[in-house]
Design a protein around this motif. Sequence first.
Motif, PDB file in Angstrom:
ATOM      1  N   MET A   1       1.209  -1.135   0.031  1.00  0.00           N
ATOM      2  CA  MET A   1      -0.045  -0.106   0.351  1.00  0.00           C
ATOM      3  C   MET A   1       1.027   0.902  -0.249  1.00  0.00           C
ATOM      4  O   MET A   1       2.070   1.504   0.491  1.00  0.00           O
ATOM      5  CB  MET A   1      -0.370   0.309   1.078  1.00  0.00           C
ATOM      6  N   LEU A   2       0.248   1.779  -0.244  1.00  0.00           N
ATOM      7  CA  LEU A   2       1.478   3.319  -1.048  1.00  0.00           C
ATOM      8  C   LEU A   2       1.294   4.167   0.690  1.00  0.00           C
ATOM      9  O   LEU A   2      -0.093   4.769   0.580  1.00  0.00           O
ATOM     10  CB  LEU A   2       0.954   4.068  -2.415  1.00  0.00           C
ATOM     11  N   SER A   3       1.971   4.630   1.275  1.00  0.00           N
ATOM     12  CA  SER A   3       2.066   5.932   2.208  1.00  0.00           C
ATOM     13  C   SER A   3       1.817   7.077   1.452  1.00  0.00           C
ATOM     14  O   SER A   3       1.219   7.753  -0.240  1.00  0.00           O
ATOM     15  CB  SER A   3       3.536   6.091   2.377  1.00  0.00           C
ATOM     16  N   ARG A   4       1.369   7.905   2.688  1.00  0.00           N
ATOM     17  CA  ARG A   4       0.950   9.346   2.372  1.00  0.00           C
ATOM     18  C   ARG A   4       2.329  10.084   1.262  1.00  0.00           C
ATOM     19  O   ARG A   4       1.774  11.007   0.095  1.00  0.00           O
ATOM     20  CB  ARG A   4       0.689  10.298   3.156  1.00  0.00           C
ATOM     21  N   GLN A   5       3.290   9.818   2.257  1.00  0.00           N
ATOM     22  CA  GLN A   5       4.197  11.308   0.859  1.00  0.00           C
ATOM     23  C   GLN A   5       4.625   9.945  -0.111  1.00  0.00           C
ATOM     24  O   GLN A   5       4.995  11.172  -0.994  1.00  0.00           O
ATOM     25  CB  GLN A   5       5.678  10.637   2.282  1.00  0.00           C
ATOM     26  N   GLY A   6       4.473   8.641  -0.608  1.00  0.00           N
ATOM     27  CA  GLY A   6       4.076   8.096  -1.708  1.00  0.00           C
ATOM     28  C   GLY A   6       3.409   8.554  -2.592  1.00  0.00           C
ATOM     29  O   GLY A   6       4.159   9.200  -4.003  1.00  0.00           O
ATOM     30  N   VAL A   7       1.839   8.874  -2.135  1.00  0.00           N
ATOM     31  CA  VAL A   7       0.920   9.732  -3.514  1.00  0.00           C
ATOM     32  C   VAL A   7       0.737  10.911  -3.697  1.00  0.00           C
ATOM     33  O   VAL A   7       1.167  11.305  -4.667  1.00  0.00           O
ATOM     34  CB  VAL A   7      -0.547   9.261  -2.278  1.00  0.00           C
ATOM     35  N   ARG A   8       2.251  11.058  -2.246  1.00  0.00           N
ATOM     36  CA  ARG A   8       2.235  13.172  -2.832  1.00  0.00           C
ATOM     37  C   ARG A   8       3.386  12.645  -3.649  1.00  0.00           C
ATOM     38  O   ARG A   8       3.319  14.158  -4.966  1.00  0.00           O
ATOM     39  CB  ARG A   8       2.573  13.681  -1.370  1.00  0.00           C
ATOM     40  N   GLY A  10       4.075  10.810  -5.906  1.00  0.00           N
ATOM     41  CA  GLY A  10       3.650  10.608  -7.517  1.00  0.00           C
ATOM     42  C   GLY A  10       2.607  11.718  -7.958  1.00  0.00           C
ATOM     43  O   GLY A  10       2.231  12.209  -9.465  1.00  0.00           O
ATOM     44  N   LEU A  11       1.868  11.987  -7.152  1.00  0.00           N
ATOM     45  CA  LEU A  11       0.923  13.383  -7.963  1.00  0.00           C
ATOM     46  C   LEU A  11       1.733  14.641  -8.220  1.00  0.00           C
ATOM     47  O   LEU A  11       1.352  15.588  -9.228  1.00  0.00           O
ATOM     48  CB  LEU A  11      -0.003  13.895  -6.873  1.00  0.00           C
ATOM     49  N   ASP A  52       8.414   8.154 -13.407  1.00  0.00           N
ATOM     50  CA  ASP A  52       8.645   7.980 -12.154  1.00  0.00           C
ATOM     51  C   ASP A  52       7.429   7.537 -11.485  1.00  0.00           C
ATOM     52  O   ASP A  52       7.277   7.396 -10.116  1.00  0.00           O
ATOM     53  CB  ASP A  52       8.435   9.649 -11.893  1.00  0.00           C
ATOM     54  N   TRP A  53       6.228   6.986 -12.736  1.00  0.00           N
ATOM     55  CA  TRP A  53       5.255   6.268 -11.920  1.00  0.00           C
ATOM     56  C   TRP A  53       5.768   4.824 -11.354  1.00  0.00           C
ATOM     57  O   TRP A  53       5.514   4.206 -10.803  1.00  0.00           O
ATOM     58  CB  TRP A  53       4.809   5.768 -13.045  1.00  0.00           C
ATOM     59  N   LYS A  54       6.552   4.188 -12.164  1.00  0.00           N
ATOM     60  CA  LYS A  54       7.948   2.827 -11.644  1.00  0.00           C
ATOM     61  C   LYS A  54       8.823   3.124 -10.334  1.00  0.00           C
ATOM     62  O   LYS A  54       8.402   2.176  -9.373  1.00  0.00           O
ATOM     63  CB  LYS A  54       8.919   2.469 -12.474  1.00  0.00           C
ATOM     64  N   LYS A  55       9.064   4.730  -9.990  1.00  0.00           N
ATOM     65  CA  LYS A  55       9.400   5.258  -9.263  1.00  0.00           C
ATOM     66  C   LYS A  55       8.327   4.576  -7.750  1.00  0.00           C
ATOM     67  O   LYS A  55       8.411   3.755  -6.448  1.00  0.00           O
ATOM     68  CB  LYS A  55      10.239   5.829  -8.689  1.00  0.00           C
ATOM     69  N   ILE A  56       7.314   5.007  -8.412  1.00  0.00           N
ATOM     70  CA  ILE A  56       6.242   5.665  -7.338  1.00  0.00           C
ATOM     71  C   ILE A  56       5.396   4.308  -6.510  1.00  0.00           C
ATOM     72  O   ILE A  56       4.734   4.141  -5.700  1.00  0.00           O
ATOM     73  CB  ILE A  56       5.803   7.092  -7.532  1.00  0.00           C
ATOM     74  N   ALA A  57       4.797   3.646  -7.988  1.00  0.00           N
ATOM     75  CA  ALA A  57       4.272   2.804  -7.481  1.00  0.00           C
ATOM     76  C   ALA A  57       4.648   1.132  -8.501  1.00  0.00           C
ATOM     77  O   ALA A  57       4.311   1.258  -9.805  1.00  0.00           O
ATOM     78  CB  ALA A  57       2.636   3.001  -8.231  1.00  0.00           C
ATOM     79  N   PRO A  58       5.548   1.161  -8.357  1.00  0.00           N
ATOM     80  CA  PRO A  58       5.976  -0.293  -8.950  1.00  0.00           C
ATOM     81  C   PRO A  58       5.245  -1.374  -9.609  1.00  0.00           C
ATOM     82  O   PRO A  58       5.675  -2.063 -10.349  1.00  0.00           O
ATOM     83  CB  PRO A  58       7.324  -0.512  -7.906  1.00  0.00           C
TER      84      PRO A  58
END
Length: 215
Positions: A1-8, A10-11, A52-58
């Motif tokens: 599950m993505l953390s809040r920091q990871g989601v931010r 990614g955005l 960037d997408w692969k880094k944030i949400a592989p």
Amino acid sequence: MLSRQGVRSGLRAWCAAATARPLLARGFADAASEKKAKVFGEAQVTDKFKEDWKKIAPNFDMPKFPSNFMEARPPVPPTIPAKLTVNFVLPSQYELQAKQVDYVIVPATSGQMGVLPGHVPTIAELKPGILSVHDGTEVKQYFVSSGFAFVHANSVTDIVAIEAVPLDRFDPDEVRKGVQEYNQKMNSAKDDLEKAEAQIGVQVHSALQTALGIS
């Protein structure tokens, strides 16, 4: 599950990629003008966005875009076609999909509106009333509660309704009872909310009475 920091993060990466270059290299109008294309071209995504997408949400696939799902609108024909193309959509289903008909009559808030091939582009809000679809000697009638009709320049009409029921399914006796019931509720309403709900019921059942030709 993505953390809040990871989601931010990614955005932020998404916004940065979008700022550097538009995600869609082609506009919808450009895609629609290509006669050989059956659907809009796939969204053109920058390499930086992919990285960037692969880094944030592989573990997640690349997101889909509206252009991955939307079919191109047929171009405006040089001459007015013989038939009107109708899409009649309810929240859960297509009632009519790309149906070729002679014309339709919709219950617009401004009055009954007939739509034939070549009609000027129009957006009409629908009120409770009869929607009739005419094709030769065949006439199909629906009672619609509300919605919108979108008339396009290419002789395609999209009708979106919240509820729609074929007119022949209604029991005239039940409609009469409904009118009496909601009139009584309106007269005995204790507050504005109850009165408004009763008024809607009266309006709908009165429109049904008119459509069925009963009193």
